[in-house]
Write a protein that holds these residues in place. Sequence first.
Motif, short mmCIF file in Angstrom:
data_model
loop_
_atom_site.label_atom_id
_atom_site.label_comp_id
_atom_site.label_asym_id
_atom_site.label_seq_id
_atom_site.Cartn_x
_atom_site.Cartn_y
_atom_site.Cartn_z
N LYS A 137 0.84 -1.19 0.00
CA LYS A 137 0.00 0.00 0.00
C LYS A 137 0.88 1.24 0.00
O LYS A 137 2.11 1.14 0.05
CB LYS A 137 -0.92 0.00 1.22
CG LYS A 137 -0.20 -0.06 2.55
CD LYS A 137 -1.19 -0.15 3.71
CE LYS A 137 -0.45 -0.22 5.04
NZ LYS A 137 -1.40 -0.29 6.18
N GLU A 138 0.24 2.41 -0.06
CA GLU A 138 0.98 3.66 -0.16
C GLU A 138 2.00 3.80 0.96
O GLU A 138 1.72 3.53 2.13
CB GLU A 138 0.00 4.84 -0.12
CG GLU A 138 0.65 6.18 -0.41
CD GLU A 138 -0.36 7.30 -0.52
OE1 GLU A 138 0.07 8.44 -0.73
OE2 GLU A 138 -1.57 7.03 -0.38
N TYR B 175 5.20 -0.01 -0.36
CA TYR B 175 5.12 -0.89 -1.52
C TYR B 175 6.26 -1.90 -1.51
O TYR B 175 7.35 -1.64 -0.99
CB TYR B 175 5.17 -0.08 -2.81
CG TYR B 175 3.92 0.73 -3.07
CD1 TYR B 175 2.73 0.11 -3.40
CD2 TYR B 175 3.93 2.12 -2.96
CE1 TYR B 175 1.58 0.84 -3.64
CE2 TYR B 175 2.79 2.86 -3.20
CZ TYR B 175 1.62 2.22 -3.53
OH TYR B 175 0.48 2.94 -3.77
#
Length: 366
Positions: A306-307, A310
């Motif tokens: 996810k942001e 990664y």
Amino acid sequence: MKKGYKYTVTSLIIVLLLGLLGYRIQKVLVKQKDLPKSSPVQTVQVMDVGKVKKENSIDLYGSIEAINKVSVSSKLSGRVSKVAVENGQFVDAGETLVVLEDQDYQAALTNSQNILSKAQLRLSDVQKDFEQYERLLAGGALPQHDLDKAKLAVEVAQADLNSAQVGVDNAQLSTKETVIIAPMAGVVAYRSVNSGQMVSPGVPLMTLEDVSSVYATVNVKQIDLPQVKEGMVVQVMPSDDDKQVLAGEVSLISPVANQAARVFEARVKVVNKGGILKPGMFVKTRISLGSPADVLAIPVYALSGKEDAYNVYIAEGNQARQRPVEIGVTMGEQIEIKSGLQLGEKVIVTNINKLKDQDKIAIVAQ
């Protein structure tokens, strides 16, 4: 008796043997349960980490607003008879927007015109008297003070006539202003008036926005601020697909940061050919800073996580190894890798949602 005893001993021996057998079976099952389970071999495809050309540019996002806009309001009090436009409608200068009921204003105009007619007759009468008095005075048949009184009557009648004319002019203007027209060409926005509604002077009824030229208002991060200058040419795109591109120019950069977001507002002036850009529309802008550069990149679909967290899976022999990466900009189906990978490393691009670190893999051709 001996026979019964013999059967009892035999039964006990059988029970003991069965118990011992059950114990050993259970022990074997427990050992098997405690053994580590081997992960299934995942079939995957890989791609080499490669290089692509990255535009040396800054992408900034923002929204469109009209450069010229005007609030439309009534100059009169009254009830709305008709609303002739809708939100989003383009109108020309002078086009009717709203019509007010005008019965009272027409009645006031008629009354003012009647007063004017009477004032005109009165002035005509006293002027005739004055002219007659002048002739009589010249013949010595009338004293001077009578002529002075006649002259004063003319002046009063003239003042009354002037006042009546002002009344007619004002009544005509009010009657004309019951029809509210567009002060300029533009698109109707924020219409808040409806038929039958009472309106008051100065209360906004709608806004007209000139969309022939617009501003793209974008936010510039502090790290990018030294590279953005007024006068720079900017590409403006109403979507991320880059199919429609309009030319713009940085016209203003705020010297003060937004205290909440810590960004600097910049305005990009755009000639809005074909009216593609609409006020309130979300846009992407791109400012070119020089020649393209080679950067490491992998397919977007090879990313997981996810942001700000990664990662990718690298094929090392027959194992999948998880690797955290720092990403950059997206370029079509490729995404820039700023750190975490080396040129030529083999990135797993299929079944990544089924993988864990150190899983066994079997690489197959694409």
